[in-house]
Design a protein around this motif. Structure first.
Motif, PDB file in Angstrom:
ATOM      1  N   GLY A   1      34.924  34.142  39.851  1.00 50.36           N
ATOM      2  CA  GLY A   1      34.453  34.822  38.463  1.00 50.36           C
ATOM      3  C   GLY A   1      35.577  34.803  37.674  1.00 50.36           C
ATOM      4  N   THR A   2      35.653  35.908  36.606  1.00 46.08           N
ATOM      5  CA  THR A   2      36.328  35.810  35.343  1.00 46.08           C
ATOM      6  C   THR A   2      37.042  37.290  35.267  1.00 46.08           C
ATOM      7  N   ASP A   3      36.672  38.348  36.137  1.00 48.77           N
ATOM      8  CA  ASP A   3      37.271  39.522  35.873  1.00 48.77           C
ATOM      9  C   ASP A   3      38.646  39.836  36.322  1.00 48.77           C
ATOM     10  N   ASN A   4      39.472  38.750  37.070  1.00 50.98           N
ATOM     11  CA  ASN A   4      40.679  38.935  37.260  1.00 50.98           C
ATOM     12  C   ASN A   4      40.993  40.060  38.201  1.00 50.98           C
ATOM     13  N   GLU A   5      39.962  40.182  39.150  1.00 47.89           N
ATOM     14  CA  GLU A   5      40.344  41.598  39.838  1.00 47.89           C
ATOM     15  C   GLU A   5      39.545  41.065  41.349  1.00 47.89           C
ATOM     16  N   SER A   6      38.584  40.495  41.226  1.00 48.80           N
ATOM     17  CA  SER A   6      37.762  40.161  42.540  1.00 48.80           C
ATOM     18  C   SER A   6      38.709  39.517  43.555  1.00 48.80           C
ATOM     19  N   GLN A   7      39.492  38.439  43.076  1.00 45.84           N
ATOM     20  CA  GLN A   7      40.353  37.519  44.159  1.00 45.84           C
ATOM     21  C   GLN A   7      41.303  38.390  44.815  1.00 45.84           C
ATOM     22  N   LEU A   8      41.444  39.769  44.618  1.00 43.99           N
ATOM     23  CA  LEU A   8      42.619  40.553  45.539  1.00 43.99           C
ATOM     24  C   LEU A   8      41.668  41.047  46.406  1.00 43.99           C
ATOM     25  N   ALA A   9      40.584  40.879  46.807  1.00 42.31           N
ATOM     26  CA  ALA A   9      39.662  41.538  47.594  1.00 42.31           C
ATOM     27  C   ALA A   9      40.279  41.158  49.101  1.00 42.31           C
ATOM     28  N   HIS A  10      40.838  40.140  49.570  1.00 34.00           N
ATOM     29  CA  HIS A  10      41.226  39.474  50.736  1.00 34.00           C
ATOM     30  C   HIS A  10      42.954  39.156  50.829  1.00 34.00           C
ATOM     31  N   GLY A  11      43.713  39.743  51.486  1.00 34.52           N
ATOM     32  CA  GLY A  11      44.805  39.252  51.413  1.00 34.52           C
ATOM     33  C   GLY A  11      45.814  39.868  50.461  1.00 34.52           C
ATOM     34  N   ALA A  12      45.432  40.532  49.504  1.00 33.11           N
ATOM     35  CA  ALA A  12      46.659  41.066  48.617  1.00 33.11           C
ATOM     36  C   ALA A  12      47.350  42.107  48.991  1.00 33.11           C
ATOM     37  N   SER A  13      46.738  43.081  50.031  1.00 30.73           N
ATOM     38  CA  SER A  13      47.364  44.252  50.668  1.00 30.73           C
ATOM     39  C   SER A  13      48.275  43.727  51.622  1.00 30.73           C
ATOM     40  N   LEU A  14      48.379  42.460  52.227  1.00 31.55           N
ATOM     41  CA  LEU A  14      49.172  41.970  53.276  1.00 31.55           C
ATOM     42  C   LEU A  14      50.689  41.737  52.780  1.00 31.55           C
TER      43      LEU A  14
END
Length: 259
Positions: free
Chosen positions: A71-84
């Protein structure tokens, strides 16, 4: 007393709601950024080390998301792995620049033909999105104190396919790669034998079969690469949560450096 108990419980509920309302949203540590190259744009989120020491250089982690986060919301890509990586213990233990670009196209590689993963398939063209990712890395290297010997790439599903692809194209750029439930033409991995790999896959994956990672492991091992493979028994395609909770992952990743 029976009348007071519901009132007290209601008051506690209101106070708790007010407290949670003041908590910052998840992943707020990742700054919203936009990379532009001519008319093309690549949104990304970036986590920076909590403290930049003078004269120090830090690892760079590129994380490529799966198809569900396009997408282009610059948010969804953090759904998996970011909190690691933003977990305060991990962020303190392993200070690094961690970048999550977002792909708006059908795939990172621009291809959906499964024949490209088969032995004997020719070298596919590089997609414009992949080219933007590499140009973004170049831009980050120029802009931040990044350790050129400790650039890592991690990907899940379609992001793991792109992880293999980019490491095969730019083996001198990356010190380590972590493809999670991905696929690659094993003939291409000879080019990446100097990159360290930790590969993950679910045994019962019915979207990208685990044989893809098994063959990748065999090819890298035969080429003399530093490679490890973890297969989760009884697990399907969504194996990344188990991968992220593998205790050895981060210590291994941040110990990798180019020869």
């Amino acid at each position: 007393m029976r009348i007071l108990i519901p009132i007290l419980l209601a008051a506690c509920s209101i106070l708790a709601s007010a407290a949670y309302a003041s908590v910052p949203p998840p992943h707020q540590e990742y700054a919203k950024c936009l990379f532009t190259d001519g008319a093309d744009r690549l949104p990304y989120r970036m986590l920076s080390p909590e403290k930049i020491e003078e004269g120090a250089r830090y690892p760079l982690v590129i994380f490529l998301h799966g198809s569900g986060e396009r997408g282009t919301d610059n948010e969804s890509q953090l759904a998996h792995g970011a909190s690691l990586f933003s977990n305060p213990v991990n962020a303190s233990r392993y200070p690094a620049y961690v970048v999550f670009p977002q792909c708006k196209e059908k795939t990172w590689t621009g291809r959906v033909d499964e024949s490209i993963f088969m032995p004997g398939a020719g070298l596919p063209d590089e997609s414009r999105t992949e080219e933007l990712v590499v140009r973004l890395v170049d831009d980050l290297i120029r802009s931040y104190p990044i350790d050129l010997d400790r650039i890592y790439i991690v990907g899940i599903s379609m992001g793991a396919i792109a992880t293999y692809d980019l490491v095969c194209r730019y083996p001198s750029l990356f010190a380590a790669a972590v493809p999670i439930c991905g696929a690659v033409n094993p003939d291409r991995l000879e080019a990446a034998k100097n990159v360290s790999f930790m590969i993950f896959h679910g045994e019962e994956d019915d979207e990208i079969p685990s044989i893809c990672s098994r063959e990748a492991y065999r090819a890298l091992h035969s080429a003399g690469a530093d490679v490890d493979y973890v297969e989760f028994a009884g697990t399907g395609h969504d194996c990344w949560t188990l991968a992220f909770n593998t205790p050895a992952l981060l210590p291994w990743l941040f110990a990798q450096t180019k020869d």
